[in-house]
Design a protein around this motif. Structure first.
Motif, PDB file in Angstrom:
ATOM      1  N   PRO A  61       0.802  -1.225   0.000  1.00 58.29           N
ATOM      2  CA  PRO A  61       0.000   0.000   0.000  1.00 58.29           C
ATOM      3  C   PRO A  61       0.838   1.280   0.000  1.00 58.29           C
ATOM      4  CG  PRO A  61       0.064  -0.915   2.187  1.00 58.29           C
ATOM      5  CD  PRO A  61       0.858  -1.844   1.306  1.00 58.29           C
ATOM      6  N   THR A  62       2.081   1.203  -0.468  1.00 58.54           N
ATOM      7  CA  THR A  62       2.963   2.370  -0.441  1.00 58.54           C
ATOM      8  C   THR A  62       2.333   3.565  -1.147  1.00 58.54           C
ATOM      9  OG1 THR A  62       4.914   0.984  -0.327  1.00 58.54           O
ATOM     10  CG2 THR A  62       5.250   3.228  -1.065  1.00 58.54           C
ATOM     11  N   TYR A  63       1.695   3.348  -2.277  1.00 58.73           N
ATOM     12  CA  TYR A  63       1.123   4.469  -3.036  1.00 58.73           C
ATOM     13  C   TYR A  63      -0.358   4.680  -2.757  1.00 58.73           C
ATOM     14  CZ  TYR A  63       5.577   4.419  -5.347  1.00 58.73           C
ATOM     15  OH  TYR A  63       6.923   4.475  -5.586  1.00 58.73           O
ATOM     16  N   THR A  64      -1.056   3.645  -2.316  1.00 58.86           N
ATOM     17  CA  THR A  64      -2.486   3.768  -2.043  1.00 58.86           C
ATOM     18  C   THR A  64      -2.775   4.088  -0.586  1.00 58.86           C
ATOM     19  OG1 THR A  64      -2.648   1.388  -1.655  1.00 58.86           O
ATOM     20  CG2 THR A  64      -3.123   2.168  -3.886  1.00 58.86           C
ATOM     21  N   LEU A  65      -1.774   4.009   0.265  1.00 59.21           N
ATOM     22  CA  LEU A  65      -1.857   4.233   1.701  1.00 59.21           C
ATOM     23  C   LEU A  65      -2.466   3.051   2.449  1.00 59.21           C
ATOM     24  CD1 LEU A  65      -1.116   6.376   3.867  1.00 59.21           C
ATOM     25  CD2 LEU A  65      -3.467   7.141   3.735  1.00 59.21           C
ATOM     26  N   MET A  66      -3.574   2.484   1.913  1.00 59.10           N
ATOM     27  CA  MET A  66      -4.212   1.367   2.609  1.00 59.10           C
ATOM     28  C   MET A  66      -4.770   0.364   1.603  1.00 59.10           C
ATOM     29  SD  MET A  66      -7.173   1.294   5.562  1.00 59.10           S
ATOM     30  CE  MET A  66      -8.628   1.638   4.604  1.00 59.10           C
ATOM     31  N   GLU A  67      -4.580  -0.900   1.925  1.00 59.65           N
ATOM     32  CA  GLU A  67      -5.208  -2.007   1.193  1.00 59.65           C
ATOM     33  C   GLU A  67      -6.002  -2.808   2.216  1.00 59.65           C
ATOM     34  OE1 GLU A  67      -5.182  -2.659  -2.058  1.00 59.65           O
ATOM     35  OE2 GLU A  67      -3.723  -1.116  -2.619  1.00 59.65           O
ATOM     36  N   THR A  68      -7.153  -3.296   1.804  1.00 62.00           N
ATOM     37  CA  THR A  68      -7.979  -4.111   2.703  1.00 62.00           C
ATOM     38  C   THR A  68      -8.144  -5.510   2.106  1.00 62.00           C
ATOM     39  OG1 THR A  68     -10.004  -3.317   1.661  1.00 62.00           O
ATOM     40  CG2 THR A  68      -9.251  -2.148   3.620  1.00 62.00           C
ATOM     41  N   TYR A  69      -8.234  -6.478   2.992  1.00 55.08           N
ATOM     42  CA  TYR A  69      -8.346  -7.876   2.586  1.00 55.08           C
ATOM     43  C   TYR A  69      -9.402  -8.563   3.432  1.00 55.08           C
ATOM     44  CZ  TYR A  69      -3.910  -6.690   0.489  1.00 55.08           C
ATOM     45  OH  TYR A  69      -2.938  -6.064  -0.248  1.00 55.08           O
ATOM     46  N   GLU A  70     -10.362  -9.163   2.768  1.00 55.99           N
ATOM     47  CA  GLU A  70     -11.343  -9.965   3.491  1.00 55.99           C
ATOM     48  C   GLU A  70     -10.811 -11.398   3.549  1.00 55.99           C
ATOM     49  OE1 GLU A  70     -16.107 -10.767   3.773  1.00 55.99           O
ATOM     50  OE2 GLU A  70     -15.297  -9.981   1.903  1.00 55.99           O
ATOM     51  N   VAL A  71     -10.628 -11.882   4.764  1.00 52.13           N
ATOM     52  CA  VAL A  71     -10.093 -13.217   4.975  1.00 52.13           C
ATOM     53  C   VAL A  71     -11.100 -13.967   5.839  1.00 52.13           C
ATOM     54  CG1 VAL A  71      -7.833 -14.275   5.247  1.00 52.13           C
ATOM     55  CG2 VAL A  71      -8.050 -11.864   5.602  1.00 52.13           C
ATOM     56  N   ALA A  72     -11.579 -15.090   5.347  1.00 50.27           N
ATOM     57  CA  ALA A  72     -12.609 -15.850   6.048  1.00 50.27           C
ATOM     58  C   ALA A  72     -13.790 -14.916   6.321  1.00 50.27           C
ATOM     59  CB  ALA A  72     -12.058 -16.491   7.317  1.00 50.27           C
ATOM     60  N   HIS A  73     -14.032 -14.576   7.566  1.00 53.85           N
ATOM     61  CA  HIS A  73     -15.183 -13.734   7.907  1.00 53.85           C
ATOM     62  C   HIS A  73     -14.760 -12.452   8.632  1.00 53.85           C
ATOM     63  CE1 HIS A  73     -14.346 -16.544  11.141  1.00 53.85           C
ATOM     64  NE2 HIS A  73     -14.713 -15.589  11.951  1.00 53.85           N
ATOM     65  N   PHE A  74     -13.543 -11.993   8.362  1.00 53.58           N
ATOM     66  CA  PHE A  74     -13.097 -10.740   8.973  1.00 53.58           C
ATOM     67  C   PHE A  74     -12.165 -10.009   8.009  1.00 53.58           C
ATOM     68  CE2 PHE A  74      -9.823 -13.727  10.052  1.00 53.58           C
ATOM     69  CZ  PHE A  74      -8.642 -13.002  10.114  1.00 53.58           C
ATOM     70  N   TRP A  75     -11.740  -8.811   8.409  1.00 54.60           N
ATOM     71  CA  TRP A  75     -10.927  -7.952   7.553  1.00 54.60           C
ATOM     72  C   TRP A  75      -9.533  -7.743   8.128  1.00 54.60           C
ATOM     73  CZ3 TRP A  75     -12.398  -6.138   2.840  1.00 54.60           C
ATOM     74  CH2 TRP A  75     -13.747  -6.293   2.520  1.00 54.60           C
ATOM     75  N   VAL A  76      -8.574  -7.628   7.215  1.00 58.60           N
ATOM     76  CA  VAL A  76      -7.222  -7.211   7.559  1.00 58.60           C
ATOM     77  C   VAL A  76      -6.981  -5.909   6.798  1.00 58.60           C
ATOM     78  CG1 VAL A  76      -4.755  -7.745   7.482  1.00 58.60           C
ATOM     79  CG2 VAL A  76      -6.414  -9.582   7.890  1.00 58.60           C
ATOM     80  N   ASP A 100     -12.040   2.331  14.155  1.00 54.20           N
ATOM     81  CA  ASP A 100     -12.955   1.651  15.070  1.00 54.20           C
ATOM     82  C   ASP A 100     -13.398   0.295  14.541  1.00 54.20           C
ATOM     83  OD1 ASP A 100     -12.868   3.645  16.961  1.00 54.20           O
ATOM     84  OD2 ASP A 100     -14.586   4.708  16.134  1.00 54.20           O
ATOM     85  N   HIS A 101     -13.151   0.028  13.269  1.00 52.59           N
ATOM     86  CA  HIS A 101     -13.604  -1.225  12.668  1.00 52.59           C
ATOM     87  C   HIS A 101     -12.889  -2.436  13.264  1.00 52.59           C
ATOM     88  CE1 HIS A 101     -14.822   1.147   8.862  1.00 52.59           C
ATOM     89  NE2 HIS A 101     -15.818   1.087   9.716  1.00 52.59           N
ATOM     90  N   THR A 102     -13.672  -3.479  13.491  1.00 48.50           N
ATOM     91  CA  THR A 102     -13.122  -4.749  13.943  1.00 48.50           C
ATOM     92  C   THR A 102     -12.266  -5.325  12.823  1.00 48.50           C
ATOM     93  OG1 THR A 102     -15.018  -5.178  15.349  1.00 48.50           O
ATOM     94  CG2 THR A 102     -13.728  -7.081  14.693  1.00 48.50           C
ATOM     95  N   GLY A 103     -11.149  -5.879  13.196  1.00 52.03           N
ATOM     96  CA  GLY A 103     -10.252  -6.484  12.220  1.00 52.03           C
ATOM     97  C   GLY A 103      -8.828  -6.317  12.697  1.00 52.03           C
TER      98      GLY A 103
END
Length: 160
Positions: A61-76, A100-103
């Motif tokens: 995420p160097t240029y996008t600042l943040m990347e999100t990943y859904e893994v199983a039933h939660f987020w990283v 505040d998001h769980t993950g």
């Protein structure tokens, strides 16, 4: 504190996988990844996310600042704050509202926005020592201490 000296990428991947397995999925967990440029923070994050079963490409995420990943039933959430011009950018883009998001939050270069980030549960300090990597895990609260205790047990059980 827990310290591990790693000689190969395979060893690093195995240790990170064990660490990821000890992290709870149903809570918000903040993990700071510290270390100099090229120490292996992004490698750590990729190994962590892949070990949780993410099947796709884990991008930096160097240029996008943040990347999100859904893994199983939660987020990283993987953040790389290296390119921030000022800590205020975290606030300006509305990222403060997201914490505040769980993950599980993996945050590289947290020192660039400390005033706007939540307190970490665990800090991973990655250092280059010759041709090896040393990872030090520091618990910053009770939740972090419980995770590191479980992680230490997992590492010790695999040594025998």
């Amino acid at each position: 504190m827990l310290v591990t000296l790693l000689k190969t990428e395979k060893e690093t991947t195995q240790v990170v996988q064990k660490f990821a397995e000890c992290c709870p999925e149903n809570k918000r967990l903040i993990i700071f990844l510290n270390g100099e440029l090229g120490a292996g923070k992004t490698f750590f994050a990729r190994a962590f996310i892949k070990s949780l079963g993410y099947p796709g490409l884990v991008k930096s995420p160097t240029y996008t600042l943040m990347e999100t990943y859904e893994v199983a039933h939660f987020w990283v959430y993987h953040l790389d704050l290296y390119r921030l011009q000022s800590a205020n950018e975290i606030f300006d883009i509305g990222l403060c509202d997201e914490f505040d998001h769980t993950g599980i939050w993996l945050i590289e270069w947290p020192e660039r926005a400390l005033g706007f980030l939540p307190k970490p549960d665990i800090v991973c300090q990655i250092d280059i020592i010759g041709t090896h990597r040393q990872i030090q895990f520091f618990a910053k609260n009770h939740e972090g201490a419980q995770i590191l205790h479980l992680f230490n047990q997992c590492l010790n059980n695999n040594e025998h």
